[in-house]
Design an enzyme around this catalytic site. Structure first.
Site, short mmCIF file in Angstrom:
data_model
loop_
_atom_site.label_atom_id
_atom_site.label_comp_id
_atom_site.label_asym_id
_atom_site.label_seq_id
_atom_site.Cartn_x
_atom_site.Cartn_y
_atom_site.Cartn_z
N HIS A 63 0.81 -1.22 0.00
CA HIS A 63 0.00 0.00 0.00
C HIS A 63 0.85 1.27 0.00
O HIS A 63 0.36 2.33 -0.36
CB HIS A 63 -0.99 -0.03 1.17
CG HIS A 63 -2.16 -0.91 0.87
ND1 HIS A 63 -3.46 -0.61 1.15
CD2 HIS A 63 -2.21 -2.11 0.25
CE1 HIS A 63 -4.25 -1.57 0.73
NE2 HIS A 63 -3.51 -2.51 0.19
N SER B 251 0.07 -0.82 -6.40
CA SER B 251 0.23 -2.01 -7.24
C SER B 251 0.97 -1.67 -8.53
O SER B 251 0.78 -0.59 -9.09
CB SER B 251 -1.14 -2.59 -7.60
OG SER B 251 -1.63 -3.34 -6.54
N LYS C 166 -14.01 -7.89 -9.19
CA LYS C 166 -13.13 -8.77 -9.97
C LYS C 166 -12.57 -9.87 -9.06
O LYS C 166 -12.52 -11.05 -9.43
CB LYS C 166 -11.98 -7.92 -10.52
CG LYS C 166 -11.29 -8.53 -11.70
CD LYS C 166 -10.49 -7.47 -12.43
CE LYS C 166 -9.72 -8.09 -13.55
NZ LYS C 166 -9.15 -7.12 -14.45
N ASP C 167 -12.15 -9.49 -7.83
CA ASP C 167 -11.63 -10.47 -6.89
C ASP C 167 -12.70 -11.49 -6.51
O ASP C 167 -12.43 -12.70 -6.43
CB ASP C 167 -11.13 -9.78 -5.60
CG ASP C 167 -9.76 -9.12 -5.79
OD1 ASP C 167 -9.12 -9.38 -6.82
OD2 ASP C 167 -9.35 -8.34 -4.90
N GLU D 153 5.43 -33.79 -1.13
CA GLU D 153 4.24 -33.40 -1.90
C GLU D 153 4.69 -32.68 -3.18
O GLU D 153 5.81 -32.18 -3.25
CB GLU D 153 3.38 -32.45 -1.06
CG GLU D 153 2.82 -33.09 0.20
CD GLU D 153 1.50 -33.81 -0.04
OE1 GLU D 153 1.54 -34.96 -0.51
OE2 GLU D 153 0.45 -33.22 0.25
C1 HEM Z 1 0.66 -15.99 2.38
C2 HEM Z 1 1.17 -15.62 1.23
C3 HEM Z 1 0.84 -14.34 0.49
C4 HEM Z 1 -0.25 -13.54 0.58
C5 HEM Z 1 -1.49 -13.72 1.46
C6 HEM Z 1 -0.05 -12.44 -0.35
C7 HEM Z 1 -0.96 -11.42 -0.57
C8 HEM Z 1 -0.81 -10.43 -1.52
C9 HEM Z 1 -1.83 -9.49 -1.92
C10 HEM Z 1 -3.25 -9.45 -1.35
C11 HEM Z 1 -1.31 -8.70 -2.88
C12 HEM Z 1 -2.06 -7.60 -3.67
C13 HEM Z 1 -2.85 -8.24 -4.82
C14 HEM Z 1 -1.98 -8.80 -5.91
O1 HEM Z 1 -1.08 -8.08 -6.39
O2 HEM Z 1 -2.17 -9.98 -6.29
C15 HEM Z 1 0.07 -9.09 -3.09
C16 HEM Z 1 0.95 -8.47 -3.95
C17 HEM Z 1 2.25 -8.87 -4.15
N1 HEM Z 1 2.85 -10.01 -3.67
FE1 HEM Z 1 2.03 -11.30 -2.33
N2 HEM Z 1 1.16 -12.61 -0.98
C18 HEM Z 1 1.73 -13.75 -0.49
C19 HEM Z 1 2.94 -14.29 -0.89
C20 HEM Z 1 3.82 -13.73 -1.81
C21 HEM Z 1 5.03 -14.33 -2.28
C22 HEM Z 1 5.51 -15.72 -1.89
C23 HEM Z 1 5.61 -13.43 -3.14
C24 HEM Z 1 6.90 -13.54 -3.92
C25 HEM Z 1 7.91 -14.21 -3.57
C26 HEM Z 1 4.76 -12.27 -3.21
C27 HEM Z 1 5.02 -11.12 -3.94
C28 HEM Z 1 4.13 -10.08 -4.16
C29 HEM Z 1 4.39 -8.91 -4.97
C30 HEM Z 1 5.71 -8.58 -5.68
C31 HEM Z 1 3.22 -8.15 -4.97
C32 HEM Z 1 2.99 -6.82 -5.69
C33 HEM Z 1 2.40 -7.16 -7.01
C34 HEM Z 1 2.12 -5.98 -7.88
O3 HEM Z 1 1.74 -4.93 -7.41
O4 HEM Z 1 2.30 -6.17 -9.09
N3 HEM Z 1 3.67 -12.49 -2.40
N4 HEM Z 1 0.34 -10.16 -2.26
#
Ligand code: HEM
Length: 419
Positions: A213, A217, A241-242, A285
């Site tokens: 935030h 994004s 959309k979500d 797994e």
């Molecule tokens: C419990 C695991 C995770 C949760 C609940 C989570 C949740 C989220 C959410 C809600 C967003 C905003 C929506 C979206 O861009 O899809 C986000 C963005 C992002 N997440 Fe995660 N995430 C998790 C794991 C990860 C992992 C493992 C990575 C990479 C190694 C990651 C990298 C990113 C990045 C780079 C963004 C920004 C994307 C953008 O703005 O283009 N996340 N995450």
């Protein structure tokens, strides 16, 4: 105030004046301007959030019936599945939920790699993501031990034995096990950690979203949304959309839970753990198979054992991800405008798939060779190719704004300007 603002309600206003949670939610999720061109790959963060909640809720209820004792654990899981009302459903939601969670996370990570979401100013957001991946892996690994089936027992034996490569080796393993062999203290420790990890993950998700935030994004074009015309409010455009994406995802999740609940489980784990009988082929797994292949593909050199180097390679395969924002020196984020990075990304995906297949097979003959080549390529992609590509690639011209006429990018997904 907007007509649908909940702060029109006097109780909401009273609470908000003392704890401005509604103002915060409205700022961060209601009116929050999002790039208007986000595609469906941007729903996977929300799906990951959903899976996290689903895993915690089903896990806490399962824990009310599960018994963390080596003599009773297997039977308690059978009892949940056969005797407890809707126990089969709870167990299936939780066990297949782990697979669904990993599928979601791998797509989420792939999306971030493809569109360069790890680049400035989102480096810390990415690093919290990699940390979350590690915590998720620890949570899945500890969870798989709990039914105390054959594969739980032998899988945990293989992985906990890896710490014996550290200085103080064998005694460290015994300290970890709480005895000279895996037993009741081991199961209790694993259970305590498994319960705890879910909540540690929640804490890091909070930091992950906080950093998101602050930076805002990224989007498929990988350019900053500077113009007010480039954005739309989060609600209702992206909430809808979500929710639509979640509905489709739930159909797939439900199909696995109701029709193929055992499809992803290894048959050996339906037999109680037996320390005297080693399964013919110990295997994790599906979501760990690429990493398992890396562990087994590294041979010993000189006085360094294959076990030590394998364990180091396994650790390095995740640790290298932390450095990706600095390993990729190109200033262009989205692969849509990067003619060399785009095929390299898909080659990496194919490479990880090959690693997965190698992890599922006996490490012999050509499969062992394929595993070694794929492991070398995995590291070469991050440590060598990313810099070479950044150096020699000529990116396509970037658009100057999201809502302006776009030059045709590599994948032809041009965005039409607003009427
Ligand atoms: C419990 C695991 C995770 C949760 C609940 C989570 C949740 C989220 C959410 C809600 C967003 C905003 C929506 C979206 O861009 O899809 C986000 C963005 C992002 N997440 Fe995660 N995430 C998790 C794991 C990860 C992992 C493992 C990575 C990479 C190694 C990651 C990298 C990113 C990045 C780079 C963004 C920004 C994307 C953008 O703005 O283009 N996340 N995450």
């Amino acid at each position: 105030m907007a007509p649908h603002d909940p702060r029109h309600n006097s109780l909401v206003r009273w609470i908000d004046a003392r704890l401005p949670i509604f103002t915060l939610l409205r700022r961060e999720y209601g009116a929050n301007p999002m790039p208007r061109n986000l595609n469906y790959l941007w729903i996977f963060g929300a799906l990951a959030l959903f899976m996290l909640v689903a895993m915690i809720v089903t896990g806490v209820v399962l824990a009310m019936q599960y018994t963390p004792n080596t003599a009773l654990a297997f039977d308690s899981v059978e009892h949940i599945t056969r005797d407890v009302n809707y126990g089969w459903l709870l167990r299936s939601l939780h066990a297949t939920g782990a697979s669904m969670f990993f599928a979601v996370i791998y797509i989420h990570m792939g999306r971030s790699l493809y569109y360069g979401s790890y680049k400035s100013p989102r480096e810390l957001l990415w690093m919290f993501g990699v940390l979350l991946f590690g915590l998720l892996a620890a949570s899945a690994f500890t969870g798989y031990t709990l039914p105390w089936g054959q594969m739980s027992f032998w899988g945990t034996t293989v992985i906990t034995n890896l710490v014996s490569v550290l200085p103080g080796g064998q005694s460290l393993t015994h300290w970890l096990w709480g005895g000279f062999a895996m037993g009741n203290p081991t199961l209790n420790r694993v259970y305590a950690l498994h319960y705890l990890l879910g909540f540690v993950i929640v804490a890091f998700v909070f930091l992950h979203i906080w950093t998101l935030h602050v930076a805002g994004s990224n989007n498929p074009l990988g350019i900053d949304a500077k113009n007010p015309k480039d954005t739309l409010p989060f609600h209702p455009y992206f909430t809808v959309k979500d929710i639509f994406g979640l509905a489709l995802f739930l159909l797939v999740y439900a199909a696995v839970v109701f029709f193929y609940p055992d499809y992803l489980g290894h048959p050996d784990n339906y037999s109680p753990a037996n320390p005297l009988v080693t399964p013919a082929h110990i295997q994790p797994e599906w979501y760990f198979l690429p990493f398992y292949a890396i562990l087994r593909s590294v041979g010993g050199v000189w006085f360094l054992s294959a076990k030590l180097l394998g364990a180091l390679a396994l650790a390095a395969s995740v640790l290298v991800l932390f450095a990706v924002p600095w390993l990729d020196t190109s200033h262009v984020r989205s692969a849509r405008f990067r003619p060399l990075y785009r095929p390299a990304f898909w080659l990496l995906v194919a490479d990880v798939a090959v690693l997965g297949l190698c992890g599922a097979a006996e490490p012999q003959g050509w499969r062992l060779v394929a595993g070694k080549i794929a492991t070398t390529y995995y590291f070469a992609h991050f440590l060598l190719l990313l810099q070479l590509i950044a150096r020699f690639e000529t990116p396509l011209p970037l658009p100057t704004g999201i809502s302006l006429p776009q030059p045709a990018p590599l994948d032809g997904h041009a965005i039409k300007p607003d009427a």
